[in-house]
Design a protein around this motif. Structure first.
Motif, PDB file in Angstrom:
ATOM      1  N   MET A   1      11.034   6.648 -15.350  1.00 46.40           N
ATOM      2  CA  MET A   1      11.695   5.543 -14.991  1.00 46.40           C
ATOM      3  C   MET A   1      11.692   5.313 -13.619  1.00 46.40           C
ATOM      4  N   GLU A   2      11.234   6.331 -12.713  1.00 49.87           N
ATOM      5  CA  GLU A   2      11.023   5.991 -11.317  1.00 49.87           C
ATOM      6  C   GLU A   2       9.685   5.145 -11.128  1.00 49.87           C
ATOM      7  N   ALA A   3       8.738   5.346 -11.914  1.00 51.51           N
ATOM      8  CA  ALA A   3       7.227   4.946 -11.917  1.00 51.51           C
ATOM      9  C   ALA A   3       7.557   3.264 -12.399  1.00 51.51           C
ATOM     10  N   ASP A   4       8.522   3.229 -13.531  1.00 52.36           N
ATOM     11  CA  ASP A   4       8.859   1.962 -13.963  1.00 52.36           C
ATOM     12  C   ASP A   4       9.488   0.941 -12.910  1.00 52.36           C
ATOM     13  N   LEU A   5      10.304   1.571 -12.175  1.00 49.04           N
ATOM     14  CA  LEU A   5      11.216   0.995 -11.015  1.00 49.04           C
ATOM     15  C   LEU A   5      10.143   0.391  -9.834  1.00 49.04           C
ATOM     16  N   LEU A   6       9.115   1.432  -9.395  1.00 46.83           N
ATOM     17  CA  LEU A   6       8.348   0.963  -8.396  1.00 46.83           C
ATOM     18  C   LEU A   6       7.304  -0.144  -8.918  1.00 46.83           C
ATOM     19  N   ILE A   7       6.679   0.123 -10.237  1.00 47.92           N
ATOM     20  CA  ILE A   7       6.081  -1.148 -10.960  1.00 47.92           C
ATOM     21  C   ILE A   7       6.809  -2.450 -10.816  1.00 47.92           C
ATOM     22  N   ASP A   8       8.025  -2.336 -11.121  1.00 47.22           N
ATOM     23  CA  ASP A   8       8.900  -3.569 -11.226  1.00 47.22           C
ATOM     24  C   ASP A   8       9.006  -4.202  -9.815  1.00 47.22           C
ATOM     25  N   ASN A   9       8.952  -3.438  -8.701  1.00 46.70           N
ATOM     26  CA  ASN A   9       9.234  -3.787  -7.429  1.00 46.70           C
ATOM     27  C   ASN A   9       8.124  -4.922  -6.915  1.00 46.70           C
ATOM     28  N   PHE A  10       6.672  -4.316  -7.607  1.00 50.17           N
ATOM     29  CA  PHE A  10       5.608  -5.426  -7.225  1.00 50.17           C
ATOM     30  C   PHE A  10       6.134  -6.835  -7.789  1.00 50.17           C
ATOM     31  N   ALA A  11       6.455  -6.841  -9.079  1.00 51.99           N
ATOM     32  CA  ALA A  11       6.645  -7.908  -9.558  1.00 51.99           C
ATOM     33  C   ALA A  11       7.819  -8.821  -9.017  1.00 51.99           C
ATOM     34  N   ARG A  12       9.134  -8.148  -8.834  1.00 47.73           N
ATOM     35  CA  ARG A  12       9.840  -8.564  -7.903  1.00 47.73           C
ATOM     36  C   ARG A  12       9.386  -9.410  -6.553  1.00 47.73           C
ATOM     37  N   LYS A  13       8.352  -8.896  -6.162  1.00 47.51           N
ATOM     38  CA  LYS A  13       7.925  -9.395  -4.895  1.00 47.51           C
ATOM     39  C   LYS A  13       6.917 -10.596  -5.260  1.00 47.51           C
TER      40      LYS A  13
ATOM     41  N   LEU B   1       0.864  -1.149   0.080  1.00 49.50           N
ATOM     42  CA  LEU B   1       0.097  -0.076   0.020  1.00 49.50           C
ATOM     43  C   LEU B   1       0.909   1.255   0.084  1.00 49.50           C
ATOM     44  N   ALA B   2       1.977   1.507   0.760  1.00 49.12           N
ATOM     45  CA  ALA B   2       2.929   2.483   0.642  1.00 49.12           C
ATOM     46  C   ALA B   2       3.472   2.716  -0.706  1.00 49.12           C
ATOM     47  N   ALA B   3       3.869   1.464  -1.205  1.00 52.52           N
ATOM     48  CA  ALA B   3       4.392   1.426  -2.643  1.00 52.52           C
ATOM     49  C   ALA B   3       3.454   2.226  -3.591  1.00 52.52           C
ATOM     50  N   LEU B   4       2.241   1.480  -3.669  1.00 56.16           N
ATOM     51  CA  LEU B   4       1.084   1.916  -4.303  1.00 56.16           C
ATOM     52  C   LEU B   4       0.869   3.583  -4.243  1.00 56.16           C
ATOM     53  N   ARG B   5       0.599   3.709  -2.966  1.00 54.83           N
ATOM     54  CA  ARG B   5       0.497   5.536  -2.712  1.00 54.83           C
ATOM     55  C   ARG B   5       1.530   6.340  -3.460  1.00 54.83           C
ATOM     56  N   GLN B   6       2.872   5.688  -3.229  1.00 54.41           N
ATOM     57  CA  GLN B   6       3.934   6.644  -3.862  1.00 54.41           C
ATOM     58  C   GLN B   6       3.737   6.520  -5.257  1.00 54.41           C
ATOM     59  N   LEU B   7       3.442   5.463  -5.982  1.00 54.67           N
ATOM     60  CA  LEU B   7       3.139   5.158  -7.237  1.00 54.67           C
ATOM     61  C   LEU B   7       2.106   6.096  -7.858  1.00 54.67           C
ATOM     62  N   GLN B   8       0.785   6.144  -7.038  1.00 53.91           N
ATOM     63  CA  GLN B   8      -0.247   6.923  -7.513  1.00 53.91           C
ATOM     64  C   GLN B   8       0.155   8.432  -7.247  1.00 53.91           C
ATOM     65  N   GLN B   9       0.756   8.963  -6.281  1.00 51.91           N
ATOM     66  CA  GLN B   9       1.154  10.467  -6.462  1.00 51.91           C
ATOM     67  C   GLN B   9       2.185  10.605  -7.712  1.00 51.91           C
ATOM     68  N   LEU B  10       3.135   9.931  -7.838  1.00 52.17           N
ATOM     69  CA  LEU B  10       4.042   9.895  -8.625  1.00 52.17           C
ATOM     70  C   LEU B  10       3.341   9.972 -10.333  1.00 52.17           C
ATOM     71  N   THR B  11       2.292   9.215 -10.556  1.00 51.62           N
ATOM     72  CA  THR B  11       1.627   9.242 -11.908  1.00 51.62           C
ATOM     73  C   THR B  11       0.839  10.324 -12.001  1.00 51.62           C
ATOM     74  N   ALA B  12       0.261  10.920 -10.716  1.00 54.98           N
ATOM     75  CA  ALA B  12      -0.547  12.199 -10.894  1.00 54.98           C
ATOM     76  C   ALA B  12       0.361  13.396 -11.086  1.00 54.98           C
ATOM     77  N   GLN B  13       1.534  13.541 -10.605  1.00 56.93           N
ATOM     78  CA  GLN B  13       2.706  14.446 -10.829  1.00 56.93           C
ATOM     79  C   GLN B  13       3.059  14.493 -12.193  1.00 56.93           C
ATOM     80  N   PHE B  14       3.115  13.294 -12.688  1.00 54.47           N
ATOM     81  CA  PHE B  14       3.471  12.847 -14.149  1.00 54.47           C
ATOM     82  C   PHE B  14       2.439  13.417 -15.099  1.00 54.47           C
TER      83      PHE B  14
END
Length: 137
Positions: free
Chosen positions: A72-84, A19-32
């Motif tokens: 690139m930052e968003a891609d890394l965050l998305i990849d972290n889900f897959a790594r888990k 959830l923490a990673a998702l919130r960070q990703l949601q914030q980043l995509t909104a800024q993007f």
């Protein structure tokens, strides 16, 4: 990585971190998205302005670089889900699947934004429409 399966309790234990990673990703995509809209407007305005020559300097280099870095930052965050071992299906609203096995059948335990806990599942090919409450453990 691709072979990891979760129990319901393992999925729920991992949920706060996800959830923490998702919130960070949601914030980043909104800024993007906001930055991209501004970039598109400025670029369109320049194209409609009179051609007075801008020299060799690209007036959009900095904005394009920032957008690329954010991507690139968003891609890394998305990849972290897959790594888990978690499948991130949607960013907004958040939707995640956790590969699992129930009664010998491969399933996906699923969570959608707004739910307190991971508590539903569906077959591999059923999708979200086929979700059912996970049986009591």
């Amino acid at each position: 990585m691709g072979n990891r399966t979760f129990t319901l309790s393992e999925a729920n234990e991992l949920l706060p971190e996800l959830l923490a990673a998702l919130r960070q990703l949601q914030q980043l995509t909104a800024q993007f998205e906001d930055k991209y809209v501004d970039y598109q407007k400025e670029r369109a305005a320049l194209e409609h302005a009179s051609a007075s020559g801008h020299g060799s300097r690209d007036p959009f280099f900095e904005q394009e670089s920032q957008l690329e870095f954010m991507k690139m930052e968003a891609d890394l965050l998305i990849d972290n889900f897959a790594r888990k071992g978690v499948q991130l299906k949607m960013i907004n609203p958040g939707l995640m699947d956790f590969p699992s096995v129930l009664d010998g059948e491969d399933i996906l335990i699923c969570w959608k934004e707004g739910e307190e806990r991971v508590s539903h599942y569906h077959g591999l090919h059923d999708g979200f429409a086929g979700r059912k409450p996970y049986p009591a453990e």
